[in-house]
Design a protein around this motif. Structure first.
Motif, PDB file in Angstrom:
ATOM      1  N   LEU A  36       0.828  -1.193   0.000  1.00 25.61           N
ATOM      2  CA  LEU A  36       0.000   0.000   0.000  1.00 25.61           C
ATOM      3  C   LEU A  36       0.870   1.254   0.000  1.00 25.61           C
ATOM      4  N   PHE A  37       0.470   2.228  -0.786  1.00 22.06           N
ATOM      5  CA  PHE A  37       1.136   3.514  -0.893  1.00 22.06           C
ATOM      6  C   PHE A  37       0.081   4.591  -0.734  1.00 22.06           C
ATOM      7  N   VAL A  38       0.506   5.767  -0.311  1.00 22.36           N
ATOM      8  CA  VAL A  38      -0.416   6.894  -0.176  1.00 22.36           C
ATOM      9  C   VAL A  38       0.187   8.107  -0.869  1.00 22.36           C
ATOM     10  N   ILE A  39      -0.599   8.718  -1.764  1.00 28.03           N
ATOM     11  CA  ILE A  39      -0.210   9.995  -2.354  1.00 28.03           C
ATOM     12  C   ILE A  39      -0.717  11.074  -1.411  1.00 28.03           C
ATOM     13  N   HIS A  40       0.177  11.941  -0.959  1.00 32.23           N
ATOM     14  CA  HIS A  40      -0.180  13.059  -0.073  1.00 32.23           C
ATOM     15  C   HIS A  40      -0.167  14.332  -0.910  1.00 32.23           C
ATOM     16  N   ASN A  41      -1.191  15.151  -0.725  1.00 31.90           N
ATOM     17  CA  ASN A  41      -1.344  16.368  -1.507  1.00 31.90           C
ATOM     18  C   ASN A  41      -1.666  17.528  -0.570  1.00 31.90           C
ATOM     19  N   ASN A  42      -0.819  18.548  -0.575  1.00 35.39           N
ATOM     20  CA  ASN A  42      -1.048  19.739   0.252  1.00 35.39           C
ATOM     21  C   ASN A  42      -1.106  20.954  -0.657  1.00 35.39           C
ATOM     22  N   HIS A  43      -2.257  21.629  -0.655  1.00 41.14           N
ATOM     23  CA  HIS A  43      -2.429  22.827  -1.477  1.00 41.14           C
ATOM     24  C   HIS A  43      -1.752  24.018  -0.800  1.00 41.14           C
ATOM     25  N   GLU A  44      -0.863  24.681  -1.530  1.00 43.44           N
ATOM     26  CA  GLU A  44      -0.143  25.853  -1.040  1.00 43.44           C
ATOM     27  C   GLU A  44      -0.341  26.997  -2.016  1.00 43.44           C
ATOM     28  N   LEU A  45       0.149  28.168  -1.686  1.00 46.29           N
ATOM     29  CA  LEU A  45      -0.026  29.348  -2.521  1.00 46.29           C
ATOM     30  C   LEU A  45       0.567  29.163  -3.926  1.00 46.29           C
ATOM     31  N   LEU A  46       1.776  28.625  -4.021  1.00 42.64           N
ATOM     32  CA  LEU A  46       2.448  28.481  -5.310  1.00 42.64           C
ATOM     33  C   LEU A  46       2.033  27.239  -6.098  1.00 42.64           C
ATOM     34  N   GLY A  47       1.376  26.315  -5.437  1.00 36.79           N
ATOM     35  CA  GLY A  47       0.984  25.074  -6.093  1.00 36.79           C
ATOM     36  C   GLY A  47       0.699  23.996  -5.068  1.00 36.79           C
ATOM     37  N   ASN A  48       0.779  22.760  -5.504  1.00 38.48           N
ATOM     38  CA  ASN A  48       0.512  21.640  -4.614  1.00 38.48           C
ATOM     39  C   ASN A  48       1.786  20.874  -4.322  1.00 38.48           C
ATOM     40  N   LEU A  49       2.014  20.602  -3.041  1.00 39.79           N
ATOM     41  CA  LEU A  49       3.139  19.788  -2.606  1.00 39.79           C
ATOM     42  C   LEU A  49       2.670  18.342  -2.545  1.00 39.79           C
ATOM     43  N   ILE A  50       3.348  17.484  -3.282  1.00 37.80           N
ATOM     44  CA  ILE A  50       2.939  16.087  -3.394  1.00 37.80           C
ATOM     45  C   ILE A  50       4.112  15.193  -3.021  1.00 37.80           C
ATOM     46  N   HIS A  51       3.806  14.130  -2.289  1.00 37.14           N
ATOM     47  CA  HIS A  51       4.792  13.079  -2.070  1.00 37.14           C
ATOM     48  C   HIS A  51       4.060  11.769  -1.832  1.00 37.14           C
ATOM     49  N   ILE A  52       4.781  10.681  -1.991  1.00 34.11           N
ATOM     50  CA  ILE A  52       4.199   9.346  -1.855  1.00 34.11           C
ATOM     51  C   ILE A  52       4.906   8.623  -0.723  1.00 34.11           C
ATOM     52  N   THR A  53       4.124   8.000   0.145  1.00 33.35           N
ATOM     53  CA  THR A  53       4.686   7.179   1.207  1.00 33.35           C
ATOM     54  C   THR A  53       4.269   5.728   0.987  1.00 33.35           C
ATOM     55  N   CYS A  54       5.018   4.817   1.580  1.00 30.99           N
ATOM     56  CA  CYS A  54       4.722   3.387   1.543  1.00 30.99           C
ATOM     57  C   CYS A  54       4.383   2.956   2.969  1.00 30.99           C
ATOM     58  N   ILE A  55       3.341   2.160   3.113  1.00 31.88           N
ATOM     59  CA  ILE A  55       2.941   1.687   4.436  1.00 31.88           C
ATOM     60  C   ILE A  55       3.643   0.365   4.701  1.00 31.88           C
ATOM     61  N   GLY A  56       4.377   0.299   5.803  1.00 30.20           N
ATOM     62  CA  GLY A  56       5.063  -0.949   6.110  1.00 30.20           C
ATOM     63  C   GLY A  56       6.005  -0.807   7.278  1.00 30.20           C
ATOM     64  N   PRO A  57       6.703  -1.884   7.592  1.00 31.49           N
ATOM     65  CA  PRO A  57       7.655  -1.846   8.700  1.00 31.49           C
ATOM     66  C   PRO A  57       8.863  -0.989   8.338  1.00 31.49           C
ATOM     67  N   LYS A  58       9.533  -0.489   9.342  1.00 30.78           N
ATOM     68  CA  LYS A  58      10.697   0.376   9.126  1.00 30.78           C
ATOM     69  C   LYS A  58      11.821  -0.339   8.397  1.00 30.78           C
ATOM     70  N   SER A  59      11.834  -1.661   8.433  1.00 33.90           N
ATOM     71  CA  SER A  59      12.898  -2.422   7.764  1.00 33.90           C
ATOM     72  C   SER A  59      12.723  -2.439   6.247  1.00 33.90           C
ATOM     73  N   LYS A  60      11.526  -2.116   5.777  1.00 30.83           N
ATOM     74  CA  LYS A  60      11.270  -2.101   4.335  1.00 30.83           C
ATOM     75  C   LYS A  60      12.030  -0.939   3.706  1.00 30.83           C
ATOM     76  N   THR A  61      12.581  -1.162   2.538  1.00 27.63           N
ATOM     77  CA  THR A  61      13.287  -0.080   1.859  1.00 27.63           C
ATOM     78  C   THR A  61      12.290   0.735   1.042  1.00 27.63           C
ATOM     79  N   GLY A  62      12.609   2.003   0.851  1.00 27.72           N
ATOM     80  CA  GLY A  62      11.739   2.876   0.079  1.00 27.72           C
ATOM     81  C   GLY A  62      11.785   2.557  -1.409  1.00 27.72           C
ATOM     82  N   PHE A  63      10.874   3.133  -2.150  1.00 30.92           N
ATOM     83  CA  PHE A  63      10.769   2.941  -3.585  1.00 30.92           C
ATOM     84  C   PHE A  63      10.986   4.294  -4.262  1.00 30.92           C
ATOM     85  N   HIS A  64      11.596   4.295  -5.427  1.00 32.41           N
ATOM     86  CA  HIS A  64      11.715   5.515  -6.209  1.00 32.41           C
ATOM     87  C   HIS A  64      10.456   5.659  -7.062  1.00 32.41           C
TER      88      HIS A  64
END
Length: 159
Positions: A77-105
């Motif tokens: 499972l992954f989550v796209i996070h979206n925060n609306h700001e004055l200049l645009g939207n700040l977006i990032h993706i997180t992965c749900i899992g244990p801390k031992s899991k490596t991140g994804f590009h």
């Protein structure tokens, strides 16, 4: 069994670290494997399924805070996070899992009126509340890309 002094070390390696369901209003808490099964059965129509290493399309409104993604083969499972700001939207993706899991590009491709924007980052790993998800690695999509209040994003998460 392990001593209390090894708690932090254990939490970094433990695959059974409880993870919170990303579906709004659901308080299901379990290991990432159990959470993936739960999401597949209880919330399958509220997320977007995708395959690693292939672009897929997401339509994002200005005010969408999160969109849940589930990989078709390993059910991560992954989550796209979206925060609306004055200049645009700040977006990032997180992965749900244990801390031992490596991140994804991942890559995000946004288009607007003949202009293309390609953004790249990597996922952080989260277990709990998504409002508190790490903000490092956020990508800015300028507000003029959201012409009608919605944007089409092509996303690729690499395994």
């Amino acid at each position: 069994m392990f001593s209390y002094s090894k708690k932090n070390e254990h939490e970094k390696e433990c695959n059974f670290l409880p993870c919170l369901c990303p579906h709004s209003g659901c308080d299901f808490l379990a290991s990432s494997e159990e959470l993936s099964l739960h999401f597949s059965h209880r919330h399958i129509h509220s997320g977007i399924q995708f395959t690693y290493d292939k672009f897929f399309t997401v339509f994002l409104n200005l005010d969408h805070k999160t969109i849940v993604l589930q990989e078709k083969n390993d059910a991560n499972l992954f989550v796209i996070h979206n925060n609306h700001e004055l200049l645009g939207n700040l977006i990032h993706i997180t992965c749900i899992g244990p801390k031992s899991k490596t991140g994804f590009h991942y890559d995000i491709l946004a288009r607007s009126q003949g202009t293309s924007l390609i953004l790249q980052s990597y996922t952080k790993i989260v277990q709990g509340h998504f409002a508190d998800a790490p903000s490092a690695g956020m990508l800015l999509i300028p507000s003029d890309f959201f012409g009608s209040g919605q944007i089409k994003l092509d996303i690729r998460i690499r395994s």
